[in-house]
Design a protein around this motif. Structure first.
Motif, short mmCIF file in Angstrom:
data_model
loop_
_atom_site.label_atom_id
_atom_site.label_comp_id
_atom_site.label_asym_id
_atom_site.label_seq_id
_atom_site.Cartn_x
_atom_site.Cartn_y
_atom_site.Cartn_z
N UNK A 239 0.86 -1.18 0.00
CA UNK A 239 0.00 0.00 0.00
C UNK A 239 0.90 1.24 0.00
N UNK A 240 0.66 2.20 -0.91
CA UNK A 240 1.55 3.37 -1.02
C UNK A 240 1.68 4.13 0.30
N UNK A 241 2.90 4.52 0.67
CA UNK A 241 3.11 5.24 1.92
C UNK A 241 2.24 6.48 2.08
N UNK A 242 2.01 7.21 0.97
CA UNK A 242 1.17 8.41 1.05
C UNK A 242 -0.26 8.07 1.45
N UNK A 243 -0.76 6.91 0.96
CA UNK A 243 -2.11 6.48 1.31
C UNK A 243 -2.18 6.04 2.78
N UNK A 244 -1.14 5.37 3.23
CA UNK A 244 -1.08 4.95 4.63
C UNK A 244 -1.09 6.17 5.55
N UNK A 245 -0.31 7.18 5.19
CA UNK A 245 -0.25 8.40 6.00
C UNK A 245 -1.60 9.12 6.01
N UNK A 246 -2.29 9.12 4.86
CA UNK A 246 -3.58 9.78 4.78
C UNK A 246 -4.61 9.09 5.67
N UNK A 247 -4.59 7.77 5.64
CA UNK A 247 -5.51 7.00 6.48
C UNK A 247 -5.18 7.21 7.96
N UNK A 248 -3.90 7.21 8.28
CA UNK A 248 -3.47 7.41 9.66
C UNK A 248 -3.94 8.76 10.19
N UNK A 249 -3.81 9.81 9.36
CA UNK A 249 -4.22 11.16 9.77
C UNK A 249 -5.73 11.22 10.01
N UNK A 250 -6.49 10.52 9.15
CA UNK A 250 -7.95 10.51 9.31
C UNK A 250 -8.36 9.80 10.60
N UNK A 251 -7.71 8.68 10.89
CA UNK A 251 -8.02 7.93 12.12
C UNK A 251 -7.66 8.76 13.34
N UNK A 252 -6.52 9.44 13.29
CA UNK A 252 -6.12 10.29 14.43
C UNK A 252 -7.16 11.37 14.69
N UNK A 253 -7.66 11.98 13.62
CA UNK A 253 -8.70 13.00 13.76
C UNK A 253 -9.95 12.43 14.43
N UNK A 254 -10.34 11.25 13.99
CA UNK A 254 -11.54 10.60 14.52
C UNK A 254 -11.37 10.22 15.99
N UNK A 255 -10.19 9.69 16.34
CA UNK A 255 -9.96 9.23 17.72
C UNK A 255 -9.80 10.39 18.71
N UNK A 256 -9.62 11.60 18.20
CA UNK A 256 -9.58 12.75 19.08
C UNK A 256 -10.97 13.26 19.43
N UNK A 257 -11.99 12.65 18.84
CA UNK A 257 -13.39 13.00 19.12
C UNK A 257 -13.78 12.38 20.47
N UNK A 258 -14.17 13.19 21.45
CA UNK A 258 -14.55 12.66 22.77
C UNK A 258 -15.68 11.63 22.71
N UNK A 259 -16.57 11.77 21.74
CA UNK A 259 -17.67 10.81 21.59
C UNK A 259 -17.12 9.43 21.24
N UNK A 260 -16.17 9.38 20.31
CA UNK A 260 -15.55 8.11 19.91
C UNK A 260 -14.73 7.54 21.08
N UNK A 261 -14.02 8.40 21.79
CA UNK A 261 -13.24 7.95 22.94
C UNK A 261 -14.14 7.32 24.00
N UNK A 262 -15.30 7.91 24.21
CA UNK A 262 -16.25 7.38 25.19
C UNK A 262 -16.76 6.01 24.76
N UNK A 263 -17.02 5.85 23.47
CA UNK A 263 -17.49 4.55 22.96
C UNK A 263 -16.42 3.48 23.18
N UNK A 264 -15.17 3.82 22.89
CA UNK A 264 -14.08 2.85 23.08
C UNK A 264 -13.90 2.53 24.56
#
Length: 302
Positions: A239-264
């Motif tokens: 998987x291209x490194x640029x795509x991996x980095x893009x996915x990683x950045x999106x997940x980081x954004x999502x996991x900073x959401x307090x609602x998602x943190x509460x669910x986890x």
């Protein structure tokens, strides 16, 4: 027929277990939000079978374009050391995309056993080799390996009673038919104040934020013992490194959401994020540790 140029991207998160499994629940805590962050549709795809290796093999064979990921846990590398033969290489066929968090396990004993601490458990097992029983979710499961590793490091013999699920193993504990179960935090939390069960210790390196009153196994009398699990997204190698980095950045954004943190947190998962390189380093280290755990536990599945 070609899809229109504006067709929405579809990302499949393969969960190699059935609905209701911990990895399935984790995937569903953030799937919608990840889709919004990536302007894509995220589909959680349950592909259960063969101890999680069926769905994982499917991802290994998928196109390395970032559209097919597997939601993996520590069992990903344990499988590589447990099974005599796999249709994929857990280390060589995947790359880390995003760390999601970590969870641990809780050692519990039945009230009728009279065991009130980990030191008492170890002393009883030394005095009566093979007489104490522990139930697990089956051969090679985390609940099996966590207790087998504990016994191996303590130098004691416990009798293994495999069942079909952690729920079944806990039922055996509640009934008093077995003396010991090591189960995932989220499942054992429900028995915190149950008179039928005594929770002895937490398997992680440090105390759980969900059971802060519970000592770690190391604190309770077995120095050096650690058995916990990360959760993360892996992609096929290539998987291209640029795509991996893009996915990683999106997940980081999502996991900073307090609602998602509460669910986890409701699943007993301590959410967190890591850069791609640090997550890959964690994976490489976990693969090494998985080999040590399986060897120490003496487990093997042909």
């Amino acid at each position: 027929m070609m899809a229109p140029a504006h067709a929405e991207r579809v990302i499949h998160i393969v969960v190699p277990y059935g609905p209701g499994a911990t990895q399935d629940a984790v995937a569903r805590t953030f799937g919608n939000e990840l889709g919004q962050a990536l302007n894509a549709s995220v589909v959680v795809d349950n592909r259960a079978g063969a101890g999680g290796t069926l769905g994982t093999a499917l991802v290994a064979r998928s196109a390395p374009d970032g559209n097919t990921l597997v939601l993996a846990a520590a069992s990903h590398y344990l499988a590589g050391h447990l099974y005599g033969k796999l249709p994929y290489d857990p280390a060589g066929d995947f790359i880390g995309v995003s760390y999601l968090g970590r969870t641990g396990y809780v050692v519990g004993v039945s009230a009728p056993s009279g065991i009130d601490s980990l030191k008492t458990l170890i002393a009883r097992a030394k005095a009566e080799p093979g007489k104490l029983n522990y139930a697990s979710a089956g051969n090679g499961s985390a609940s099996h390996l966590a207790t087998a590793l504990l016994a191996a490091q303590a130098g004691v013999t416990l009798q293994h009673i495999p069942t079909k699920s952690t729920g079944d193993a806990v039922t055996e504990l509640l009934s008093g038919r077995v003396e010991v179960v090591t189960g995932a935090t989220v499942g054992m939390l429900a028995y915190r104040n149950d008179a039928r069960v005594k929770l002895l210790a937490y398997s992680g390196e440090k105390r759980s934020q969900f059971l802060p009153e519970l000592p770690t196994v190391a604190e309770a009398g077995l120095p050096g013992y650690v058995f916990d699990s990360w959760f993360g997204l892996l992609a096929p190698k290539g998987t291209p490194p640029a795509e991996v980095e893009r996915l990683n950045a999106a997940v980081e954004k999502v996991l900073n959401d307090p609602v998602v943190q509460k669910r986890l947190a409701s699943l007993g998962v301590e959410a967190g994020t890591l850069p791609v390189a640090k997550f890959q380093a964690l994976l490489d280290d976990d693969n090494r540790k998985a080999g040590e755990v399986v060897k120490a536990a003496g487990a093997r599945i042909e």
